[in-house]
Design a protein around this motif. Structure first.
Motif, PDB file in Angstrom:
ATOM      1  N   GLY A 290       7.223-109.183  -7.887  1.00  0.00           N
ATOM      2  CA  GLY A 290       5.903-108.847  -7.388  1.00  0.00           C
ATOM      3  C   GLY A 290       5.343-107.518  -7.842  1.00  0.00           C
ATOM      4  N   GLN A 291       5.507-107.189  -9.108  1.00  0.00           N
ATOM      5  CA  GLN A 291       4.915-105.960  -9.625  1.00  0.00           C
ATOM      6  C   GLN A 291       3.420-106.181  -9.869  1.00  0.00           C
ATOM      7  OE1 GLN A 291       7.052-103.086 -10.004  1.00  0.00           O
ATOM      8  NE2 GLN A 291       8.185-104.600  -8.842  1.00  0.00           N
ATOM      9  N   ARG A 292       2.625-105.173  -9.583  1.00  0.00           N
ATOM     10  CA  ARG A 292       1.179-105.217  -9.797  1.00  0.00           C
ATOM     11  C   ARG A 292       0.766-103.961 -10.529  1.00  0.00           C
ATOM     12  NH1 ARG A 292       2.576-109.673  -8.517  1.00  0.00           N
ATOM     13  NH2 ARG A 292       2.115-110.683  -6.537  1.00  0.00           N
ATOM     14  N   VAL A 293      -0.310-104.058 -11.299  1.00  0.00           N
ATOM     15  CA  VAL A 293      -0.833-102.895 -12.006  1.00  0.00           C
ATOM     16  C   VAL A 293      -2.285-102.672 -11.593  1.00  0.00           C
ATOM     17  CG1 VAL A 293      -1.444-104.243 -14.077  1.00  0.00           C
ATOM     18  CG2 VAL A 293      -1.136-101.775 -14.261  1.00  0.00           C
ATOM     19  N   CYS A 294      -2.610-101.424 -11.294  1.00  0.00           N
ATOM     20  CA  CYS A 294      -3.986-101.037 -10.984  1.00  0.00           C
ATOM     21  C   CYS A 294      -4.760-101.035 -12.293  1.00  0.00           C
ATOM     22  CB  CYS A 294      -4.006 -99.655 -10.343  1.00  0.00           C
ATOM     23  SG  CYS A 294      -5.673 -99.000 -10.104  1.00  0.00           S
ATOM     24  N   LEU A 295      -5.848-101.773 -12.354  1.00  0.00           N
ATOM     25  CA  LEU A 295      -6.605-101.852 -13.594  1.00  0.00           C
ATOM     26  C   LEU A 295      -7.534-100.660 -13.796  1.00  0.00           C
ATOM     27  CD1 LEU A 295      -7.307-105.687 -13.760  1.00  0.00           C
ATOM     28  CD2 LEU A 295      -5.507-104.347 -14.868  1.00  0.00           C
ATOM     29  N   THR A 296      -7.610 -99.775 -12.805  1.00  0.00           N
ATOM     30  CA  THR A 296      -8.411 -98.562 -12.941  1.00  0.00           C
ATOM     31  C   THR A 296      -7.601 -97.420 -13.542  1.00  0.00           C
ATOM     32  OG1 THR A 296      -9.801 -99.194 -11.063  1.00  0.00           O
ATOM     33  CG2 THR A 296      -9.824 -96.866 -11.701  1.00  0.00           C
ATOM     34  N   CYS A 297      -6.366 -97.191 -13.028  1.00  0.00           N
ATOM     35  CA  CYS A 297      -5.587 -96.032 -13.475  1.00  0.00           C
ATOM     36  C   CYS A 297      -4.224 -96.367 -14.077  1.00  0.00           C
ATOM     37  CB  CYS A 297      -5.409 -95.048 -12.323  1.00  0.00           C
ATOM     38  SG  CYS A 297      -4.267 -95.626 -11.037  1.00  0.00           S
ATOM     39  N   GLY A 298      -3.769 -97.622 -13.967  1.00  0.00           N
ATOM     40  CA  GLY A 298      -2.482 -98.000 -14.536  1.00  0.00           C
ATOM     41  C   GLY A 298      -1.294 -97.839 -13.606  1.00  0.00           C
ATOM     42  N   TYR A 299      -1.516 -97.422 -12.362  1.00  0.00           N
ATOM     43  CA  TYR A 299      -0.430 -97.305 -11.382  1.00  0.00           C
ATOM     44  C   TYR A 299       0.260 -98.663 -11.243  1.00  0.00           C
ATOM     45  CZ  TYR A 299       1.767 -97.049  -6.768  1.00  0.00           C
ATOM     46  OH  TYR A 299       2.648 -97.108  -5.728  1.00  0.00           O
ATOM     47  N   VAL A 300       1.585 -98.672 -11.191  1.00  0.00           N
ATOM     48  CA  VAL A 300       2.360 -99.895 -10.990  1.00  0.00           C
ATOM     49  C   VAL A 300       3.002 -99.836  -9.611  1.00  0.00           C
ATOM     50  CG1 VAL A 300       4.293-101.298 -11.808  1.00  0.00           C
ATOM     51  CG2 VAL A 300       2.776-100.187 -13.457  1.00  0.00           C
ATOM     52  N   GLY A 301       2.767-100.882  -8.803  1.00  0.00           N
ATOM     53  CA  GLY A 301       3.305-100.915  -7.454  1.00  0.00           C
ATOM     54  C   GLY A 301       3.732-102.302  -7.035  1.00  0.00           C
ATOM     55  N   CYS A 302       4.438-102.368  -5.895  1.00  0.00           N
ATOM     56  CA  CYS A 302       4.921-103.632  -5.338  1.00  0.00           C
ATOM     57  C   CYS A 302       3.771-104.423  -4.720  1.00  0.00           C
ATOM     58  CB  CYS A 302       5.921-103.369  -4.218  1.00  0.00           C
ATOM     59  SG  CYS A 302       7.419-102.530  -4.731  1.00  0.00           S
TER      60      CYS A 302
END
Length: 94
Positions: A30-42
């Motif tokens: 369940g990794q996700r990436v913020c399309l605004t800044c590139g942060y990767v989170g659960c």
């Protein structure tokens, strides 16, 4: 909803800053990436770090990561999946 209808979509998709959740490196899925800044989170199934990031930063659009045939784009504010188009698709974030 069509991606062009989302008012929260960043102009250009950011590249991922990490390969695993930046808060919890051992989250097994369940990794996700913020399309605004590139942060990767659960995702919400794990520790909800991406939802927390969206609340704290106002960055509302994320994508499943890494991108594959089951990938999707989601807007927290609109609470909906976004249908990619030619201009905005997940090929950009690899």
């Amino acid at each position: 909803m069509k991606i062009s209808q989302c008012k929260h979509l960043p102009e250009k998709f950011a590249k991922p800053r990490a390969e695993k959740c930046e808060e919890n490196h051992f989250c097994p899925f369940g990794q996700r990436v913020c399309l605004t800044c590139g942060y990767v989170g659960c995702c919400d199934s794990c520790s909800q770090h991406m939802r927390q990031h969206a609340k704290e930063t106002g960055h509302q659009v994320m994508a499943s990561y890494p991108a594959d045939e089951h990938s999707f784009i989601w807007c927290y504010e609109d609470d909906d999946y976004l249908e990619p188009d030619e201009k905005h698709n997940l090929k950009e974030i690899k």
